[in-house]
Write an enzyme that holds these catalytic residues in place. Structure first.
Site, mmCIF file in Angstrom:
data_model
loop_
_atom_site.group_PDB
_atom_site.id
_atom_site.type_symbol
_atom_site.label_atom_id
_atom_site.label_comp_id
_atom_site.label_asym_id
_atom_site.label_seq_id
_atom_site.Cartn_x
_atom_site.Cartn_y
_atom_site.Cartn_z
ATOM 1 N N GLY A 8 1.535 7.098 -8.543
ATOM 2 C CA GLY A 8 0.034 8.187 -8.220
ATOM 3 C C GLY A 8 -0.204 8.980 -9.452
ATOM 4 O O GLY A 8 -0.604 9.913 -9.489
ATOM 5 N N GLY A 11 -3.290 10.978 -9.719
ATOM 6 C CA GLY A 11 -3.105 12.607 -9.342
ATOM 7 C C GLY A 11 -3.020 14.000 -10.393
ATOM 8 O O GLY A 11 -2.739 13.428 -11.577
ATOM 9 N N ASP A 33 -1.698 3.585 -8.856
ATOM 10 C CA ASP A 33 -1.713 4.437 -8.345
ATOM 11 C C ASP A 33 -2.415 3.527 -6.958
ATOM 12 O O ASP A 33 -2.913 2.146 -7.382
ATOM 13 C CB ASP A 33 -3.368 4.655 -8.627
ATOM 14 C CG ASP A 33 -3.114 6.201 -8.144
ATOM 15 O OD1 ASP A 33 -2.761 7.210 -8.521
ATOM 16 O OD2 ASP A 33 -3.589 6.663 -7.184
ATOM 17 N N ILE A 34 -2.766 4.115 -5.792
ATOM 18 C CA ILE A 34 -3.762 3.195 -4.891
ATOM 19 C C ILE A 34 -5.454 3.219 -5.197
ATOM 20 O O ILE A 34 -6.142 2.369 -4.665
ATOM 21 C CB ILE A 34 -3.732 3.617 -3.193
ATOM 22 C CG1 ILE A 34 -4.162 3.047 -2.398
ATOM 23 C CG2 ILE A 34 -4.284 4.952 -3.312
ATOM 24 C CD1 ILE A 34 -3.602 3.140 -0.804
ATOM 25 N N ASP A 52 -0.499 -0.180 -2.998
ATOM 26 C CA ASP A 52 0.009 1.190 -2.306
ATOM 27 C C ASP A 52 1.615 0.472 -2.439
ATOM 28 O O ASP A 52 1.469 -0.523 -1.689
ATOM 29 C CB ASP A 52 -0.784 0.424 -0.482
ATOM 30 C CG ASP A 52 0.081 1.448 0.415
ATOM 31 O OD1 ASP A 52 1.006 1.866 0.154
ATOM 32 O OD2 ASP A 52 -0.527 1.165 1.313
ATOM 33 N N ILE A 53 2.221 1.659 -2.210
ATOM 34 C CA ILE A 53 3.516 1.511 -2.654
ATOM 35 C C ILE A 53 4.812 1.664 -1.109
ATOM 36 O O ILE A 53 5.523 0.905 -1.460
ATOM 37 C CB ILE A 53 4.539 3.195 -3.476
ATOM 38 C CG1 ILE A 53 4.211 3.656 -2.383
ATOM 39 C CG2 ILE A 53 4.010 3.361 -5.109
ATOM 40 C CD1 ILE A 53 4.446 5.525 -3.065
ATOM 41 N N TYR A 151 5.411 18.144 4.953
ATOM 42 C CA TYR A 151 5.844 17.069 3.019
ATOM 43 C C TYR A 151 6.532 17.638 2.832
ATOM 44 O O TYR A 151 8.169 16.969 2.664
ATOM 45 C CB TYR A 151 4.549 18.148 3.162
ATOM 46 C CG TYR A 151 4.505 18.196 0.959
ATOM 47 C CD1 TYR A 151 4.425 16.490 0.231
ATOM 48 C CD2 TYR A 151 4.432 19.747 1.213
ATOM 49 C CE1 TYR A 151 4.156 17.019 -0.507
ATOM 50 C CE2 TYR A 151 4.564 19.542 -0.624
ATOM 51 C CZ TYR A 151 4.537 18.233 -1.486
ATOM 52 O OH TYR A 151 4.530 18.124 -3.059
ATOM 53 N N LYS A 155 10.408 15.428 1.404
ATOM 54 C CA LYS A 155 10.116 15.510 0.104
ATOM 55 C C LYS A 155 12.544 15.824 0.058
ATOM 56 O O LYS A 155 13.161 15.704 -0.396
ATOM 57 C CB LYS A 155 10.009 16.776 -0.888
ATOM 58 C CG LYS A 155 8.216 16.754 -0.878
ATOM 59 C CD LYS A 155 8.029 15.910 -2.325
ATOM 60 C CE LYS A 155 7.069 15.500 -2.674
ATOM 61 N NZ LYS A 155 6.574 14.663 -3.764
HETATM 62 N N1 SER Z 1 1.451 21.861 -4.248
HETATM 63 C C1 SER Z 1 1.956 21.850 -3.423
HETATM 64 C C2 SER Z 1 1.347 21.477 -1.906
HETATM 65 O O1 SER Z 1 0.947 22.640 -1.846
HETATM 66 C C3 SER Z 1 3.235 22.771 -3.516
HETATM 67 O O2 SER Z 1 4.446 21.721 -3.461
HETATM 68 O O3 SER Z 1 1.399 20.842 -1.339
#
Ligand code: SER
Length: 336
Positions: A8, A11, A33-34, A52-53, A151, A155
């Site tokens: 990444g 990013g 990174d992609i 792509d991972i 998400y 995580k």
């Molecule tokens: N910054 C992140 C998000 O908004 C939260 O960890 O998805």
């Protein structure tokens, strides 16, 4: 001289981390990174690889290196993940598992455990109502872990997966005692960078508000003025990653740490922005579903464990973050 993988790399965290590694020098940095790494960033790394991972061939390509440390930053953030939950699972979970298995094989090959740094998030929390959120205040690592987003679920699972891979992988097999991975996760607040903008997060209203004002553009904020979650200036985020990676393992009492800096409401951020850019035009037009997401996140974090175990302390509180980092740097960025 360490061999370090950063996924990444294009990013926001990757951008700042690569710059810091370049300033420190002396390491072999493999940036993955992609997307294609922009030329100015490519100048900061030893090798830039694109892929792509979640593709096994790409993992094989990365596995040729004997990494000492992996900074696995590649992920879909919370808003993007809600828009495409299946892809989020593939990247955030399957991609992480693939990199953990790769690190394991490298650790077996070299005999040195790979330090695996994983950015986790306040999205792992899931507070059921605003009343509960307001009463709960600062949360420790182990409270209210009921994420409401793909998400957050991805995580939280990967925090546990990394701990399992480090401490109990194959616990009924002969390989169980081999230390191949040393997984360390940080639960980041919303990060605010002066030089880049996030894409696809739900804490994005803070950086978007500041960057819009610096460009003289109006901003329509997608959460209510009273919305409160923790935030952190990007230099502190990078500092935390490097500090935790360097901490002696015997000092660490857990594999996932909260880190805090400041926890303003959207309105308090807007007030700081207007103090710096008096013409800033900030309106509030809450987006119900994005609002619900941030309302389920904690109002602040308790980072006592990080302070005790590895000496964490943010350099930037809200005032310093604005006065000494965000406003001067952003103004420079848009002045060209
Ligand atoms: N910054 C992140 C998000 O908004 C939260 O960890 O998805």
């Amino acid at each position: 001289m360490r061999t370090i993988l950063v996924t990444g790399a294009c990013g926001e965290i990757g951008h700042s981390l690569l710059q810091t590694f370049a300033e420190r020098g002396n390491n072999t940095i493999i940036a993955a990174d992609i997307n294609q790494l922009p030329d100015e960033q490519a100048a900061n790394v030893s090798v830039a690889v694109r892929g792509d991972i979640s593709n096994p061939d790409f993992i094989k390509q990365l596995e040729q290196y004997n990494f000492d440390e992996v900074y696995h930053l590649a992920a879909l953030l919370s808003t993007s993940a809600e828009r495409n939950p299946e892809l989020a699972h593939q990247v955030n979970v399957n991609g992480t598992m693939a990199l953990l298995m790769m690190s394991r094989r490298i650790g077996m090959r070299t005999g040195n455990p790979v330090i695996f740094m994983f950015p986790s998030t306040i999205a792992v929390y899931g507070l059921k109502s605003l009343t509960i959120k307001n009463v709960a205040g600062k949360l420790t690592e182990d409270e209210h872990l009921k994420p409401t987003t793909m998400y957050g679920i991805n995580k939280l699972y990967c925090e546990q997966l990394g701990a399992y891979m480090s401490d109990r992988y194959g616990q009924l097999t002969s390989e169980s005692d081999t230390k191949t991975i040393d997984f360390r996760a940080l639960r980041f607040p919303g990060l605010i960078s002066a030089t880049t903008l996030p894409s696809g997060g739900t804490s994005d209203y803070a950086p978007e508000m500041i960057h819009a004002a610096a460009q003289g553009k109006p901003y329509s904020c997608f959460v209510r003025p009273d919305t409160r979650i923790p935030f952190m200036a990007m230099p502190d985020g990078v500092k935390a990653l490097l500090q935790l990676a360097a901490a002696p393992s015997e000092k660490l009492t857990r594999r996932t740490y909260n880190i805090g800096a400041f926890a303003p409401s959207a309105e308090e951020i807007a007030a700081k922005v207007k103090a710096a850019f008096p013409d800033a035009d900030i309106q509030y037009n809450p987006h119900l579903r994005r609002q619900n997401i941030v309302d389920s996140w904690c109002a602040d974090v308790d980072d006592t464990a990080a302070r005790m175990d590895w000496g964490w302390s943010a350099e930037y509180d809200m005032q310093r973050a604005f006065d000494e980092y965000l406003i001067p740097t952003i103004s420079g960025v848009y002045a060209g």
